[in-house]
Design an enzyme around this catalytic site. Structure first.
Site, PDB file in Angstrom:
ATOM      1  CE1 TYR A 406      -3.857  -2.311   0.315  1.00 58.35           C
ATOM      2  CE2 TYR A 406      -3.006  -2.823   2.509  1.00 58.35           C
ATOM      3  CZ  TYR A 406      -3.824  -3.017   1.536  1.00 58.35           C
ATOM      4  OH  TYR A 406      -4.772  -3.970   1.644  1.00 58.35           O
ATOM      5  CG  HIS A 488      -7.693   1.275   2.399  1.00 58.85           C
ATOM      6  ND1 HIS A 488      -6.539   0.892   2.583  1.00 58.85           N
ATOM      7  CD2 HIS A 488      -8.682   0.242   2.903  1.00 58.85           C
ATOM      8  CE1 HIS A 488      -6.789  -0.502   3.144  1.00 58.85           C
ATOM      9  NE2 HIS A 488      -7.895  -0.750   3.227  1.00 58.85           N
ATOM     10  CG  ASN A 536      -5.568  -1.287   6.596  1.00 59.32           C
ATOM     11  OD1 ASN A 536      -4.534  -1.445   6.831  1.00 59.32           O
ATOM     12  ND2 ASN A 536      -6.435  -2.115   6.035  1.00 59.32           N
TER      13      ASN A 536
END
Length: 560
Positions: A406, A488, A536
């Site tokens: 990510y 997200h 996250n």
């Protein structure tokens, strides 16, 4: 005005005449739930509106596999069933968004894998305005983690199960000089560090805001919750909101009509997520002119607020998401688990352990997340990029580990979401690797990982192949939502000091989270984030909600 309940009869009986509320909060996710707790605790009457049905069992949820029928648990309570949303999303996800979004009580925190990270200081300090830096958020974040500490060992026996993949992978990181940490004990050490996944779970079940903030709010007489009720628009006169127009969610009982806020001092807070909040603003006459004209020419047209009352703001711009880059390796030590099979017919001993004691593999989030590890890549443009790697025992073979990279804090690429004539939302510009330095960081991170895993004997690279270099592999994956989405989503109603009504202004809400041009309309959810975070987003959204509550409660409002 009065509202009506939606019921499946030819005639609709009037409900009890509607009360007014000091606050109406639209959306029951990570942003909305902490708000209603704080606002009711301060003595204000609050209506929480959720467009979806109940989720976890304590709130009356009923969606569950047969093996849970004799329990109060639902599919949302059991961590090991979390991944089922990707196989069986009916009745769980929003149907008006072209991305996956939870439309149940709890929103994302009801359907996600429950990862629960304390933010790195740079997550706040990069691009957030003055007043919203890490030092400002320290106390709110501490309050959040006091209520929801999180855990790296969700099974009540304190054990972790099927950790062969974790052990294999971290052996390579350790041999390459990385440090093992308990992540939330060292949130500022997210560089060359790794650890077990931290989750919001408690007592072997999904916990988080649903099990804490919402429970305490519900015990107060000031709290009201309406589910299966869709907010259509904010009703406003100029820059002052007087209430919210609502309608029954499709195929469900709920409420319809207009519900009002306390005259003069009442407030509306939108917490419906990066897509839901933006859609509500568009339908309320707030946003870019091209989007408001689409709403005007839709079924909303006859009742939409007149164009001379439109507020032109850059709603929908600044759309951001983690750039997801999946790699896959295989190793003979890895043991995978049939998580999808466990939904319908779990291994009897695993189901028994879970139901009797909340122990075993089903207390862990599918598909067995971990390790989690971090690296900061110096940017080719002088801006550091934070990489968050998230592994899981899942892939194309029974011995596979898939690891998602990510790209978070420091990334500069942005996209845009828009509304359609059918009043659905879609990603018009994907926010992936538009900036050259973002792409360079993704490639560099993968090159580094190939080197860090070199000490692992018998490791097989499946994606990218051992003969494929990192640049070629990254170039082979389209920069589209179908291939890069991490789900997200943030940023569509950006917070900032530069009023978006002015030339070159980029902000939709001010540092009190109040919409520019309005005196009593606020946004508190992932929409306001100016940039992506390291991991996250759930815990960071809850912390932002705690802090926004401080600021909103301290702010005086009077009618325009």
């Amino acid at each position: 005005m009065c509202f009506q309940p939606c019921i499946a009869r030819a005639t609709i009986e009037l409900a009890t005449p509607a009360s007014v509320y000091d606050y109406i909060v639209v959306g029951s996710g990570a942003g909305g739930i902490p708000l209603v707790d704080r606002l009711t605790a301060a003595g204000h009457t609050v209506l929480l509106i959720e467009k979806g049905p109940p989720s976890t069992g304590v709130w009356g949820g009923t969606m569950k596999p047969a093996w849970l029928n004799q329990t109060s648990l639902t599919r949302f309570d059991v961590p090991g069933l979390a991944n089922e949303v990707w196989f069986n999303p009916t009745g769980v996800v929003c149907t008006d968004v072209d991305q996956m979004a939870g439309c149940v009580l709890g929103g994302g925190v009801a359907v996600n894998s429950g990862l629960w990270w304390k933010p790195h200081p740079t997550d706040w300090d990069y691009l957030w305005p003055q007043g919203w830096k890490s030092e400002d958020l320290a106390a709110p974040t501490a309050r959040v983690f006091e209520r929801i500490p999180g855990t790296t060992t969700p099974s009540t026996d304190g054990k972790l199960y099927l950790q062969q993949g974790y052990d294999m992978m971290t052996s390579g990181l350790a041999a390459s000089g990385w440090k093992s940490i308990v992540p939330n004990d060292h949130p500022n050490e997210k560089n060359f560090t790794y650890g077990h996944a931290t989750h919001m779970f408690s007592n072997g079940e999904r916990g988080g805001p649903l099990a804490t903030y919402l429970v305490s709010a519900s015990k107060r007489k000031e709290f009201t919750l309406w589910m299966n009720t869709t907010a259509k628009r904010v009703v406003r006169t100029g820059g002052h909101a007087t209430g919210v127009e609502i309608e029954c969610s499709p195929n469900a009982d709920g409420h319809s009509g207009v519900v009002s806020v306390t005259p003069g001092t009442g407030r509306v807070i939108l917490s419906a997520g990066a897509f839901g909040t933006a859609k509500l603003l568009f339908r309320s006459g707030i946003g870019p002119t091209d989007q408001l004209n689409i709403v005007k020419n839709s079924k909303d047209g006859p009742t939409m607020i007149s164009s001379d009352s439109w507020i032109t703001l850059p709603v929908g711009y600044n759309l951001d998401d983690h750039v997801g880059t999946d790699i896959e390796v295989s190793h003979p030590s890895v043991v995978t688990y049939d998580w999808h099979g466990a939904y319908v017919k779990p291994v009897p001993s695993d189901a028994e352990a879970y139901l009797a004691n909340r122990t075993g593999i089903l207390t862990q989030a599918a598909p067995n997340l971990g390790p989690i590890f971090w690296e900061i890549i110096p940017g080719t443009d002088g801006v550091d990029r934070h990489l968050h790697w998230q592994a899981r025992a899942d892939g194309s073979t029974r011995t596979s580990m898939t690891i998602t990279q990510y790209l978070g804090t420091g990334a500069k690429s942005r996209g845009r979401m828009v509304i359609t004539s059918a009043l659905n939302t879609r990603v018009a510009v994907a926010p992936y690797l538009i900036d050259a330095a973002d792409k360079a960081a993704v490639i560099k991170g993968l090159e580094n990982l190939q080197r860090y895993f070199a000490p692992i004997a018998n490791l097989t690279w499946l994606r990218p192949r051992a003969t494929q270099n990192a640049t070629a592999y990254v170039d082979s994956i389209p920069a589209t939502t179908a291939f890069r989405c991490s789900n997200h989503w943030v940023g569509t109603a950006k917070i900032g000091l530069d009023d978006g009504r002015k030339e070159n202004g980029t902000a939709v809400v001010d540092t009190n989270t109040k919409v520019y041009g309005m005196d009593n309309l606020f946004v508190v959810d992932a929409s306001i984030f100016p940039s992506m975070m390291t991991g996250n987003p759930s815990a960071m959204i809850v912390s932002a909600s705690e802090y926004a509550a401080d600021r909103i409660l301290a702010l005086k409002t009077s009618a325009s």
